[in-house]
Design a protein around this motif. Structure first.
Motif, PDB file in Angstrom:
ATOM      1  N   TYR A 415       0.817  -1.223   0.000  1.00 14.18           N
ATOM      2  CA  TYR A 415       0.000   0.000   0.000  1.00 14.18           C
ATOM      3  C   TYR A 415       0.850   1.274   0.000  1.00 14.18           C
ATOM      4  O   TYR A 415       0.363   2.351   0.337  1.00 14.18           O
ATOM      5  CB  TYR A 415      -0.921   0.012   1.224  1.00 14.18           C
ATOM      6  CG  TYR A 415      -1.975  -1.076   1.232  1.00 14.18           C
ATOM      7  CD1 TYR A 415      -2.629  -1.463   0.061  1.00 14.18           C
ATOM      8  CD2 TYR A 415      -2.341  -1.710   2.427  1.00 14.18           C
ATOM      9  CE1 TYR A 415      -3.608  -2.453   0.069  1.00 14.18           C
ATOM     10  CE2 TYR A 415      -3.329  -2.704   2.447  1.00 14.18           C
ATOM     11  CZ  TYR A 415      -3.953  -3.071   1.265  1.00 14.18           C
ATOM     12  OH  TYR A 415      -4.923  -4.040   1.266  1.00 14.18           O
ATOM     13  N   LYS A 416       2.103   1.142  -0.347  1.00 13.62           N
ATOM     14  CA  LYS A 416       3.019   2.283  -0.269  1.00 13.62           C
ATOM     15  C   LYS A 416       2.483   3.540  -0.977  1.00 13.62           C
ATOM     16  O   LYS A 416       2.623   4.659  -0.481  1.00 13.62           O
ATOM     17  CB  LYS A 416       4.365   1.838  -0.845  1.00 13.62           C
ATOM     18  CG  LYS A 416       5.166   2.884  -1.554  1.00 13.62           C
ATOM     19  CD  LYS A 416       6.478   2.322  -2.051  1.00 13.62           C
ATOM     20  CE  LYS A 416       6.775   2.821  -3.450  1.00 13.62           C
ATOM     21  NZ  LYS A 416       8.135   2.582  -3.892  1.00 13.62           N
ATOM     22  N   TYR A 417       1.839   3.349  -2.127  1.00 11.48           N
ATOM     23  CA  TYR A 417       1.385   4.521  -2.872  1.00 11.48           C
ATOM     24  C   TYR A 417       0.114   5.151  -2.296  1.00 11.48           C
ATOM     25  O   TYR A 417      -0.343   6.170  -2.788  1.00 11.48           O
ATOM     26  CB  TYR A 417       1.173   4.169  -4.347  1.00 11.48           C
ATOM     27  CG  TYR A 417       2.474   3.942  -5.082  1.00 11.48           C
ATOM     28  CD1 TYR A 417       3.333   5.005  -5.360  1.00 11.48           C
ATOM     29  CD2 TYR A 417       2.849   2.664  -5.497  1.00 11.48           C
ATOM     30  CE1 TYR A 417       4.529   4.799  -6.023  1.00 11.48           C
ATOM     31  CE2 TYR A 417       4.044   2.451  -6.167  1.00 11.48           C
ATOM     32  CZ  TYR A 417       4.880   3.524  -6.428  1.00 11.48           C
ATOM     33  OH  TYR A 417       6.067   3.324  -7.089  1.00 11.48           O
ATOM     34  N   ASP A 418      -0.465   4.520  -1.281  1.00 12.38           N
ATOM     35  CA  ASP A 418      -1.615   5.133  -0.613  1.00 12.38           C
ATOM     36  C   ASP A 418      -1.186   6.047   0.535  1.00 12.38           C
ATOM     37  O   ASP A 418      -2.022   6.697   1.164  1.00 12.38           O
ATOM     38  CB  ASP A 418      -2.579   4.060  -0.089  1.00 12.38           C
ATOM     39  CG  ASP A 418      -3.580   3.630  -1.168  1.00 12.38           C
ATOM     40  OD1 ASP A 418      -3.864   4.447  -2.069  1.00 12.38           O
ATOM     41  OD2 ASP A 418      -4.068   2.491  -1.098  1.00 12.38           O
ATOM     42  N   ASP A 422       3.167  10.265  -0.210  1.00 11.99           N
ATOM     43  CA  ASP A 422       3.836   9.816  -1.427  1.00 11.99           C
ATOM     44  C   ASP A 422       3.706  10.875  -2.519  1.00 11.99           C
ATOM     45  O   ASP A 422       2.608  11.350  -2.830  1.00 11.99           O
ATOM     46  CB  ASP A 422       3.263   8.488  -1.920  1.00 11.99           C
ATOM     47  CG  ASP A 422       4.078   7.938  -3.082  1.00 11.99           C
ATOM     48  OD1 ASP A 422       5.155   7.381  -2.820  1.00 11.99           O
ATOM     49  OD2 ASP A 422       3.651   8.113  -4.235  1.00 11.99           O
ATOM     50  N   VAL A 423       4.840  11.216  -3.120  1.00  6.78           N
ATOM     51  CA  VAL A 423       4.848  12.326  -4.084  1.00  6.78           C
ATOM     52  C   VAL A 423       4.335  11.931  -5.468  1.00  6.78           C
ATOM     53  O   VAL A 423       4.052  12.788  -6.298  1.00  6.78           O
ATOM     54  CB  VAL A 423       6.271  12.937  -4.237  1.00  6.78           C
ATOM     55  CG1 VAL A 423       6.707  13.581  -2.946  1.00  6.78           C
ATOM     56  CG2 VAL A 423       7.271  11.872  -4.693  1.00  6.78           C
ATOM     57  N   ARG A 429      -3.596   9.457 -11.177  1.00  6.60           N
ATOM     58  CA  ARG A 429      -2.849   9.421 -12.435  1.00  6.60           C
ATOM     59  C   ARG A 429      -3.259   8.351 -13.435  1.00  6.60           C
ATOM     60  O   ARG A 429      -2.623   8.225 -14.469  1.00  6.60           O
ATOM     61  CB  ARG A 429      -1.353   9.273 -12.129  1.00  6.60           C
ATOM     62  CG  ARG A 429      -0.723  10.604 -11.807  1.00  6.60           C
ATOM     63  CD  ARG A 429       0.725  10.468 -11.437  1.00  6.60           C
ATOM     64  NE  ARG A 429       1.547   9.851 -12.466  1.00  6.60           N
ATOM     65  CZ  ARG A 429       2.833   9.632 -12.315  1.00  6.60           C
ATOM     66  NH1 ARG A 429       3.444   9.948 -11.199  1.00  6.60           N
ATOM     67  NH2 ARG A 429       3.522   9.071 -13.288  1.00  6.60           N
ATOM     68  N   SER A 430      -4.256   7.549 -13.133  1.00 10.27           N
ATOM     69  CA  SER A 430      -4.707   6.635 -14.183  1.00 10.27           C
ATOM     70  C   SER A 430      -6.235   6.622 -14.202  1.00 10.27           C
ATOM     71  O   SER A 430      -6.888   7.357 -13.453  1.00 10.27           O
ATOM     72  CB  SER A 430      -4.093   5.243 -14.035  1.00 10.27           C
ATOM     73  OG  SER A 430      -4.413   4.464 -15.193  1.00 10.27           O
ATOM     74  N   THR A 497     -11.198  12.616  -0.616  1.00 14.15           N
ATOM     75  CA  THR A 497     -10.591  13.953  -0.516  1.00 14.15           C
ATOM     76  C   THR A 497      -9.910  14.240  -1.842  1.00 14.15           C
ATOM     77  O   THR A 497      -9.159  13.426  -2.358  1.00 14.15           O
ATOM     78  CB  THR A 497      -9.557  14.020   0.622  1.00 14.15           C
ATOM     79  OG1 THR A 497      -8.732  12.860   0.526  1.00 14.15           O
ATOM     80  CG2 THR A 497     -10.224  14.047   1.972  1.00 14.15           C
ATOM     81  N   MET A 498     -10.241  15.377  -2.418  1.00 13.24           N
ATOM     82  CA  MET A 498      -9.667  15.739  -3.714  1.00 13.24           C
ATOM     83  C   MET A 498      -8.230  16.199  -3.508  1.00 13.24           C
ATOM     84  O   MET A 498      -7.864  16.659  -2.441  1.00 13.24           O
ATOM     85  CB  MET A 498     -10.508  16.844  -4.349  1.00 13.24           C
ATOM     86  CG  MET A 498     -11.904  16.367  -4.754  1.00 13.24           C
ATOM     87  SD  MET A 498     -11.827  15.071  -6.026  1.00 13.24           S
ATOM     88  CE  MET A 498     -13.528  14.487  -6.005  1.00 13.24           C
ATOM     89  N   PRO A 499      -7.417  16.046  -4.547  1.00  7.00           N
ATOM     90  CA  PRO A 499      -6.017  16.423  -4.401  1.00  7.00           C
ATOM     91  C   PRO A 499      -5.858  17.911  -4.123  1.00  7.00           C
ATOM     92  O   PRO A 499      -6.546  18.730  -4.719  1.00  7.00           O
ATOM     93  CB  PRO A 499      -5.413  16.064  -5.761  1.00  7.00           C
ATOM     94  CG  PRO A 499      -6.563  16.038  -6.716  1.00  7.00           C
ATOM     95  CD  PRO A 499      -7.762  15.643  -5.908  1.00  7.00           C
ATOM     96  N   GLY A 500      -4.978  18.239  -3.195  1.00  7.73           N
ATOM     97  CA  GLY A 500      -4.668  19.642  -2.920  1.00  7.73           C
ATOM     98  C   GLY A 500      -3.780  20.181  -4.029  1.00  7.73           C
ATOM     99  O   GLY A 500      -3.005  19.427  -4.611  1.00  7.73           O
TER     100      GLY A 500
END
Ligand code: ZN
Length: 501
Positions: A415-418, A422-423, A429-430, A497-500
């Protein structure tokens, strides 16, 4: 002995759960089958599958043929294709005259194709704004006292020795746009150009509305003519010119033709039984980067791997249906185009959904599952997959996915990308993001190949680890099986939550 065994066996058969039934058809998803199909999808014949180009159309036709062969129903009325338009501009005439004097394209000027309209643009006044730097932190405003509204504004290259970060062409363009200028004329000495400026634009999705902001680069000769001079001023001379409005007639004649190209998402459906009005969406993108300078971007992992995974899962679920183990919910298998250009196909689908999004229980999206992340240095590097979105939108996602994996495939679900820190912001992105923003719970499966051959011509079939890929795809299949057959749709209990920015 033999008899006893038989009795025991039939008893076990009666007790078999829906999940165990899934195991009967999982072997349909095989390393061999994945390789066979990927060898076609990522072949030279598909020319890198750039959206709207012949190679991508071929890939879409191949996917349709597979869906047809498997026995899926057409997903869009009586068609497997959900077509949508994309556009490309081609400029033939692009002549420029100042006070009746003609100048030459690439020798003395060029412009950004998207920034000009078809027709003749006549300008009588041009504003000269020095370097055109606007930087409030440094109290610099080269536009102060100038009336730039609706005007073409000429600026010198660079920051004028101020060291301001607002000295970039991009920053100047933005400042002028904000100030209401009609366009920018950047003065440059880099003429004649060493390489020809493209007169055919990139393919785009949305046609711009309103008058475009002209972005043009001009030589000192043109700048001098616009300032009313007959002799050409050097850059040093130009630096001494007073800021203000200058009169000269500039005529820009542009013949621009916009071509509409067709591209599509390919959709096949396996209808369910008692819950057939609810849908599980299994997706991947079949487009890639196309060809550049005669070189093919094969996109075997990105996202040929996801595309063939979707096809093989369709085969497995269709095999189950044939044996009487049809899923309760309908399953839509969809490959989209336009992903590499900016998630166009999935955006188009989510804005024009064929099946109600509130009846779409989940989207399981696959973008790159055939490789090993070269940055992953742990012992499980041949037995992992990154899962993204496990903690968003639905608290049902992770337990079902983990349950299926623990029972059957036993991969490390990473789950690292959650991690919110994580930058890479993979969640946004997909294609799954276009489902997520509409409230549909999503899980995204990914191998983490961001370095290595990512978006390079070397993303080829021979680099794929098909045994690992088979395991990953089976895991996704088991997850989909449970989501298609359980009593309830996934609950939607975690607001996204939408991206800041
Ligand atoms: Zn991709």
């Amino acid at each position: 002995m033999k008899k006893h065994l038989l009795v025991a066996f039939s008893f076990a058969t009666l007790m078999v759960s829906a999940q165990d039934k899934a195991a009967r058809y999982a072997p349909v998803i095989s390393a061999k089958g994945l390789k066979e199909k990927l060898t076609v999808i990522a072949s030279a014949e598909m020319e890198g599958r750039e959206t709207g180009m012949p190679g991508e159309r071929k890939a879409a036709a191949y996917i349709e043929e597979q869906f047809r062969k498997i026995g899926l129903q057409p997903g869009n009325g009586n068609s497997y294709q959900m077509t949508y338009p994309v556009y490309r501009d081609e400029v033939s005439d692009k002549s420029l005259r100042v006070n009746g004097r003609s100048f030459e394209w690439d020798k003395q000027y060029f412009f950004n194709l998207a920034s000009v309209s078809n027709g003749t643009l006549i300008i009588n006044n041009t504003v000269f704004a020095g370097h055109g730097v606007v930087d409030s932190a440094k109290s610099i405003n080269d536009l102060s006292g100038l009336d730039v509204k609706g005007k073409m504004v000429m600026v010198l290259d660079g920051d004028g020795g101020t060291g301001s970060a607002a000295g970039s062409s991009f920053a100047k363009m933005n400042a002028l746009r904000r100030a209401g200028a009609a366009g920018v004329l950047m003065i440059s000495t880099a003429f004649p150009k060493a390489t020809a400026t493209a007169t055919t634009s990139n393919i785009y999705f949305r046609q711009a509305t309103g008058a475009p902001f002209v972005v043009m680069t001009i030589s000192p000769e043109i700048a001098s003519a616009l300032l009313g001079r007959t002799a050409t001023l050097s850059i040093n001379d130009l630096k001494t010119i007073k800021k203000g409005t200058y009169t000269a007639e500039m005529q820009l004649m542009v013949a621009k033709k916009t071509t509409t190209l067709e591209t599509s998402n390919v959709i096949g459906v396996l209808p369910g039984t008692d819950k057939k009005d609810e849908y599980v969406f299994l997706t991947a993108h079949h487009d890639h980067l196309g060809m550049r300078n005669g070189q093919i971007y094969y996109g075997a992992d990105d996202d040929g791997s996801g595309t063939v995974s979707v096809i093989q899962m369709a085969e497995a679920f269709a095999a189950a249906a044939k044996k009487g183990d049809r899923p309760r919910r309908s399953i839509a298998f969809m490959t989209v185009s336009g992903e590499e250009k900016g998630l166009w196909g999935s955006e188009y689908y989510s804005e024009h959904p064929i099946y109600p999004l509130d009846k779409t229980t989940v989207n399981l999206n696959i973008d790159m599952v055939g490789r090993v992340d070269t940055e992953r240095l742990t012992a499980d590097s041949l037995n992992y997959v990154y899962v993204i979105g496990h903690d968003k939108l639905s608290s049902d996602l992770a337990p079902i996915n983990e349950g299926a994996n623990n029972k059957f495939t036993k991969l490390t679900l990473d789950y690292k990308y959650d991690d919110p820190k994580d930058v890479n912001r993979i969640y946004y992105r997909s294609d799954h993001y276009n489902f997520a923003r509409k409230g549909v719970p999503v899980l995204f499966f990914y191998d983490g190949m961001l370095k290595a051959d990512y978006h390079k011509i070397s993303d080829t079939v021979d680099k794929i680890n098909f045994d690992l890929m088979q395991k990953r795809v089976q895991m996704i299949y088991y997850t989909a099986w449970e989501m298609a057959n359980r009593d309830n749709m996934l609950k939607r209990d975690i607001p996204l939550t939408m991206p800041g920015r």
